[in-house]
Write a protein that holds these residues in place. Structure first.
Motif, mmCIF file in Angstrom:
data_model
loop_
_atom_site.group_PDB
_atom_site.id
_atom_site.type_symbol
_atom_site.label_atom_id
_atom_site.label_comp_id
_atom_site.label_asym_id
_atom_site.label_seq_id
_atom_site.Cartn_x
_atom_site.Cartn_y
_atom_site.Cartn_z
ATOM 1 N N THR A 118 -30.994 -19.542 60.678
ATOM 2 C CA THR A 118 -31.795 -18.608 59.961
ATOM 3 C C THR A 118 -31.509 -18.969 58.362
ATOM 4 O O THR A 118 -30.470 -19.031 57.973
ATOM 5 N N ASN A 119 -32.421 -19.444 57.737
ATOM 6 C CA ASN A 119 -32.570 -19.433 56.190
ATOM 7 C C ASN A 119 -33.753 -18.824 55.582
ATOM 8 O O ASN A 119 -34.726 -19.221 55.919
ATOM 9 N N SER A 120 -33.618 -17.721 55.128
ATOM 10 C CA SER A 120 -34.553 -16.800 54.748
ATOM 11 C C SER A 120 -35.525 -17.451 53.753
ATOM 12 O O SER A 120 -36.583 -17.113 53.775
ATOM 13 N N ALA A 121 -35.053 -18.034 52.708
ATOM 14 C CA ALA A 121 -35.669 -18.645 51.659
ATOM 15 C C ALA A 121 -36.814 -19.528 52.297
ATOM 16 O O ALA A 121 -37.923 -19.709 52.014
ATOM 17 N N LEU A 122 -36.299 -20.258 53.346
ATOM 18 C CA LEU A 122 -37.480 -21.265 54.175
ATOM 19 C C LEU A 122 -38.338 -20.500 55.062
ATOM 20 O O LEU A 122 -39.593 -20.849 55.143
ATOM 21 N N GLN A 123 -37.754 -19.262 55.417
ATOM 22 C CA GLN A 123 -38.662 -18.635 56.483
ATOM 23 C C GLN A 123 -39.919 -17.934 55.668
ATOM 24 O O GLN A 123 -40.887 -17.792 55.825
ATOM 25 N N GLN A 124 -39.553 -17.530 54.456
ATOM 26 C CA GLN A 124 -40.562 -16.870 53.211
ATOM 27 C C GLN A 124 -41.671 -17.725 53.126
ATOM 28 O O GLN A 124 -42.719 -17.423 53.311
ATOM 29 N N LEU A 125 -41.252 -19.126 52.953
ATOM 30 C CA LEU A 125 -41.905 -20.230 52.553
ATOM 31 C C LEU A 125 -43.032 -20.524 53.812
ATOM 32 O O LEU A 125 -44.222 -20.705 53.656
ATOM 33 N N ASP A 126 -42.274 -20.152 54.917
ATOM 34 C CA ASP A 126 -42.906 -20.459 56.254
ATOM 35 C C ASP A 126 -44.392 -19.334 56.292
ATOM 36 O O ASP A 126 -45.492 -19.881 56.925
ATOM 37 N N THR A 160 -25.852 -20.197 63.899
ATOM 38 C CA THR A 160 -24.686 -21.020 63.308
ATOM 39 C C THR A 160 -23.934 -20.018 62.333
ATOM 40 O O THR A 160 -24.543 -18.953 61.785
ATOM 41 N N GLU A 161 -22.903 -20.474 61.931
ATOM 42 C CA GLU A 161 -22.117 -19.769 60.758
ATOM 43 C C GLU A 161 -22.761 -19.541 59.454
ATOM 44 O O GLU A 161 -22.678 -18.502 58.775
ATOM 45 N N GLN A 162 -23.707 -20.558 59.436
ATOM 46 C CA GLN A 162 -24.178 -20.572 58.053
ATOM 47 C C GLN A 162 -25.493 -19.322 57.959
ATOM 48 O O GLN A 162 -25.856 -19.146 56.926
ATOM 49 N N THR A 163 -26.004 -19.162 59.356
ATOM 50 C CA THR A 163 -26.926 -18.017 59.216
ATOM 51 C C THR A 163 -26.079 -16.769 58.557
ATOM 52 O O THR A 163 -26.898 -16.127 57.766
ATOM 53 N N GLN A 164 -25.061 -16.507 58.750
ATOM 54 C CA GLN A 164 -24.214 -15.459 58.114
ATOM 55 C C GLN A 164 -24.212 -15.785 56.520
ATOM 56 O O GLN A 164 -24.407 -14.499 55.953
ATOM 57 N N LEU A 165 -23.933 -16.780 56.175
ATOM 58 C CA LEU A 165 -23.777 -17.050 54.815
ATOM 59 C C LEU A 165 -25.112 -16.808 54.199
ATOM 60 O O LEU A 165 -25.389 -15.924 53.022
ATOM 61 N N HIS A 166 -26.241 -17.119 54.696
ATOM 62 C CA HIS A 166 -27.550 -17.125 54.164
ATOM 63 C C HIS A 166 -28.051 -15.593 54.101
ATOM 64 O O HIS A 166 -28.560 -14.913 53.279
ATOM 65 N N MET A 167 -27.436 -14.495 54.982
ATOM 66 C CA MET A 167 -27.385 -13.057 54.964
ATOM 67 C C MET A 167 -26.924 -12.601 53.514
ATOM 68 O O MET A 167 -27.571 -11.640 53.027
ATOM 69 N N LEU A 168 -25.932 -13.326 52.936
ATOM 70 C CA LEU A 168 -25.479 -12.897 51.810
ATOM 71 C C LEU A 168 -26.576 -12.800 50.594
ATOM 72 O O LEU A 168 -26.305 -12.172 49.796
ATOM 73 N N TRP A 169 -27.478 -13.781 50.703
ATOM 74 C CA TRP A 169 -28.162 -14.026 49.618
ATOM 75 C C TRP A 169 -29.552 -13.211 49.784
ATOM 76 O O TRP A 169 -30.663 -13.522 49.020
#
Length: 231
Positions: A10-18, A144-153
């Motif tokens: 999950t990368n919220s910034a990319l999903q918003q662009l989707d 992925t663990e980076q999904t959690q990191l993306h949640m911070l932003w």
């Protein structure tokens, strides 16, 4: 109606662009009226809808239900892991290795404690996600663990006021423990008119997808769409 939901990385910034890219493609299709487009999202993608609707002036309305409203609030559940999340990002840059975290516990007994180091530790999440195979869905119990990191932003509530003057409909489960009901209600208060809220007293985060809660939820959403798309 355009809809997305959370995926493994999950990368919220990319999903918003989707959402924007989906809009640009949809309006090229026969029979699609570009003046009657609605963004729709649920849970994490409900937050994506807030971002997308706040910046895209083409759409007519937005619908978000049981939405994740604040990365800051959500990250409190894994605040002790944040340092390691950044270390994990550094390892990805050098070796490409991506670590994983479980979405739900392995057993109901673990979920009952609500303290397991998983993405969604409560029993309601365990019971709901465990039904996915019965519906024919293919799903792996991890992100992925980076999904959690993306949640911070991820801070959709900061954009709530920018949805106006487009019509906005928000569904809030009255007994949501994954995304606290109070945080959703507070976020709705930051939205400007035109807005409408459906409060489902007693419903949990996943209850809105089936049974009587679903029927009531969808009925009111359809009424909202009929009204706002014919104005």
């Amino acid at each position: 109606m355009l809809k997305s939901d959370m995926t493994e990385g999950t990368n919220s910034a990319l999903q918003q662009l989707d959402y924007h890219d989906a809009f640009n493609n949809a309006v090229t299709l026969p029979g699609v009226d570009p003046d009657r487009m609605v963004y729709c999202g649920t849970s994490f993608s409900g937050g994506n809808v807030i971002h997308a609707a706040a910046t895209d002036k083409h759409i007519k309305a937005a619908i978000a239900q049981a939405l994740s409203v604040s990365g800051e609030t959500r990250s409190l559940e894994f605040k002790d892991q944040i340092h390691e999340l950044f270390n994990n990002r550094a390892r990805i840059a050098t070796s490409g290795q991506r670590d994983r975290v479980l979405c739900i516990t392995s057993t109901a007994e673990e979920a009952q404690t609500g303290t397991a180091p998983v993405l969604f530790s409560d029993l309601h999440a365990y019971e709901s996600y465990s039904q996915i195979p019965d519906c024919g869905g293919k799903w792996g119990n991890y992100v992925t663990e980076q999904t959690q990191l993306h949640m911070l932003w991820f801070e959709p509530q900061a954009y709530m006021y920018r949805i106006a003057p487009k019509s906005f409909f928000m569904v809030i489960p009255g007994n949501d423990v994954m995304v606290k009901t109070s945080s959703q209600a507070e976020a709705f208060g930051k939205a400007r008119e035109l807005k409408q809220m459906l409060f489902l007293k007693g419903a949990g985060h996943f209850d809105i997808y089936q049974g009587g809660w679903f029927e009531r939820n969808i009925r009111v959403q359809v009424e909202f769409l009929r009204r706002c798309l014919t104005e």
